[in-house]
Motif scaffolding. Structure first.
Motif, PDB file in Angstrom:
ATOM      1  N   ALA A 135       0.890  -1.479  -0.098  1.00 30.95           N
ATOM      2  CA  ALA A 135      -0.108  -0.023   0.051  1.00 30.95           C
ATOM      3  C   ALA A 135       0.651   1.326   0.096  1.00 30.95           C
ATOM      4  N   LEU A 136       1.993   1.504   0.706  1.00 29.81           N
ATOM      5  CA  LEU A 136       2.959   2.434   0.714  1.00 29.81           C
ATOM      6  C   LEU A 136       3.488   2.421  -0.476  1.00 29.81           C
ATOM      7  N   LEU A 137       3.945   1.562  -1.439  1.00 29.39           N
ATOM      8  CA  LEU A 137       4.818   1.799  -2.542  1.00 29.39           C
ATOM      9  C   LEU A 137       3.541   1.547  -3.532  1.00 29.39           C
ATOM     10  N   SER A 140       3.783  -2.741  -8.785  1.00 28.97           N
ATOM     11  CA  SER A 140       3.954  -3.109  -9.980  1.00 28.97           C
ATOM     12  C   SER A 140       4.674  -4.595 -10.017  1.00 28.97           C
ATOM     13  N   LEU A 141       5.164  -5.166 -10.886  1.00 29.47           N
ATOM     14  CA  LEU A 141       5.500  -6.643 -10.974  1.00 29.47           C
ATOM     15  C   LEU A 141       6.665  -6.522 -10.308  1.00 29.47           C
ATOM     16  N   TRP A 142       7.505  -5.644 -10.304  1.00 31.94           N
ATOM     17  CA  TRP A 142       8.969  -5.720  -9.427  1.00 31.94           C
ATOM     18  C   TRP A 142       8.614  -5.298  -8.031  1.00 31.94           C
ATOM     19  N   ILE A 143       7.857  -4.605  -7.746  1.00 34.70           N
ATOM     20  CA  ILE A 143       7.665  -3.777  -6.372  1.00 34.70           C
ATOM     21  C   ILE A 143       6.927  -5.007  -5.655  1.00 34.70           C
ATOM     22  N   VAL A 144       6.003  -5.674  -6.314  1.00 31.52           N
ATOM     23  CA  VAL A 144       5.355  -6.768  -5.529  1.00 31.52           C
ATOM     24  C   VAL A 144       6.230  -8.005  -5.159  1.00 31.52           C
ATOM     25  N   LEU A 217      -2.194 -10.862  -2.665  1.00 23.98           N
ATOM     26  CA  LEU A 217      -2.208  -9.527  -2.817  1.00 23.98           C
ATOM     27  C   LEU A 217      -3.023  -8.826  -4.138  1.00 23.98           C
ATOM     28  N   SER A 218      -2.694  -9.614  -5.092  1.00 22.07           N
ATOM     29  CA  SER A 218      -3.398  -9.166  -6.390  1.00 22.07           C
ATOM     30  C   SER A 218      -5.031  -9.143  -6.200  1.00 22.07           C
ATOM     31  N   PHE A 219      -5.455 -10.474  -5.566  1.00 23.31           N
ATOM     32  CA  PHE A 219      -6.946 -10.480  -5.335  1.00 23.31           C
ATOM     33  C   PHE A 219      -7.336  -9.285  -4.324  1.00 23.31           C
ATOM     34  N   LEU A 220      -6.504  -8.800  -3.457  1.00 18.92           N
ATOM     35  CA  LEU A 220      -6.996  -7.552  -2.650  1.00 18.92           C
ATOM     36  C   LEU A 220      -6.872  -6.387  -3.309  1.00 18.92           C
ATOM     37  N   TRP A 231      -2.628 -14.257 -12.172  1.00 19.88           N
ATOM     38  CA  TRP A 231      -3.841 -15.132 -11.783  1.00 19.88           C
ATOM     39  C   TRP A 231      -4.599 -14.753 -10.451  1.00 19.88           C
ATOM     40  N   GLY A 232      -3.901 -13.873  -9.613  1.00 18.87           N
ATOM     41  CA  GLY A 232      -4.917 -13.264  -8.467  1.00 18.87           C
ATOM     42  C   GLY A 232      -5.341 -12.279  -8.946  1.00 18.87           C
TER      43      GLY A 232
END
Length: 282
Positions: A135-137, A140-144, A217-220, A231-232
């Motif tokens: 949430a703070l950042l 993106s793909l690399w941040i996740v 995380l992607s689902f949220l 997939w999420g």
């Protein structure tokens, strides 16, 4: 070799390797296998009422809420999930090994500080910490991948610390010190190689956890952001259509389950093969 032959005869290991191979091939060959571009919104991809289409000859796994081919999005989503799984888990294992080895080798203030920091990180629920960091950042793909790595290294650090503490008192380490070997030589030539089996096992087992955490995380809504498929976030985008279009949730959910199960099965087999307590038996 005998133990390796026994492992190859395990149905669970064969199943895990087969699933992983299929997922990796699907991710690598996604541009060739996908019938459509993953972000292609087609006018004939929705019903007259604007609802997603069920599986058919034109769309083998149906379409999503925007008329995009679900099969194409799942194929490209495999790339996202695998990249995050490999990068995030590889980074987590590397961080954990460095922290654990240094803490176990350098006793006293350095070791205590590193392990107390590890304990502090373990005190936070991993999912909650990942949600806060994501949430703070800007997601993106690399941040996740970075966020997942920052919350998953602590278990590896604990195990590396325990094994290193046992190694530093061994005779061959004491002999190296008596011969005047420096810290770098001892760490790189004599301690790190002994932790390679641990890194391999945790690297394999951790991929399953990483894939699940990315999907969560992607689902949220704070993981990989659309239109890039994962997939999420496919499940996240389709959760309100669970009853009217269940295939939108079932297919990505089944892929997440199968992939996580496959990596766990392979990791368990590698643990049996590389566990030093099992050598010489059978």
């Amino acid at each position: 070799m005998a133990r390796l032959a026994v492992l190859w005869r395990r149905p669970s290991l064969a199943f895990g390797l087969a699933v992983i191979a299929l997922v990796v091939l699907a991710a690598l060959l996604a541009p060739l296998l996908a019938p459509y571009a993953p972000d292609n919104q087609m006018f004939d991809g929705l019903s007259l009422e604007g609802s997603p289409l069920p599986p058919s000859a034109q769309f083998p796994l149906g379409t999503d809420t925007l008329g995009r081919d679900l099969l194409s999005r799942l194929l490209f989503g495999a790339r996202t999930s695998l990249v995050i799984g490999l990068v995030a888990n590889g980074t987590a294992v590397l961080i954990g090994l460095v922290v654990g080895i240094l803490a176990g080798y350098f006793s006293g203030l350095v070791g205590n500080l590193l392990m107390r920091f590890t304990d502090l990180m373990m005190a936070f629920p991993a999912l909650l910490l990942a949600i806060v960091l994501a949430a703070l950042l800007r997601p993106s793909l690399w941040i996740v991948a970075l966020v997942i790595a920052l919350v998953n290294w602590v278990q590896v650090a604990r195990i590396a610390y325990t094994e290193t503490r046992g190694l530093v008192e061994r005779d061959f380490i004491l002999a190296e010190r008596a011969l005047g070997a420096g810290h770098g030589r001892i760490l790189l030539r004599h301690i790190a190689p002994h932790l390679v089996p641990t890194a391999i096992v945790w690297g394999t087992l951790g991929i399953a956890t990483t894939v699940l955490l990315e999907a969560t995380l992607s689902f949220l809504g704070i993981g990989v952001q659309p239109p890039q498929p994962s997939w999420g976030n496919i499940i996240f985008e389709s959760q309100s259509y669970f009853q009217s279009a269940p295939w939108l949730v079932f297919f990505p959910g089944a892929l997440i389950l199968l992939t996580a199960l496959a990596f766990n099965l392979v990791g368990d087999a590698l643990r049996d093969l590389l566990d030093p307590t099992q050598r010489g038996r059978g």
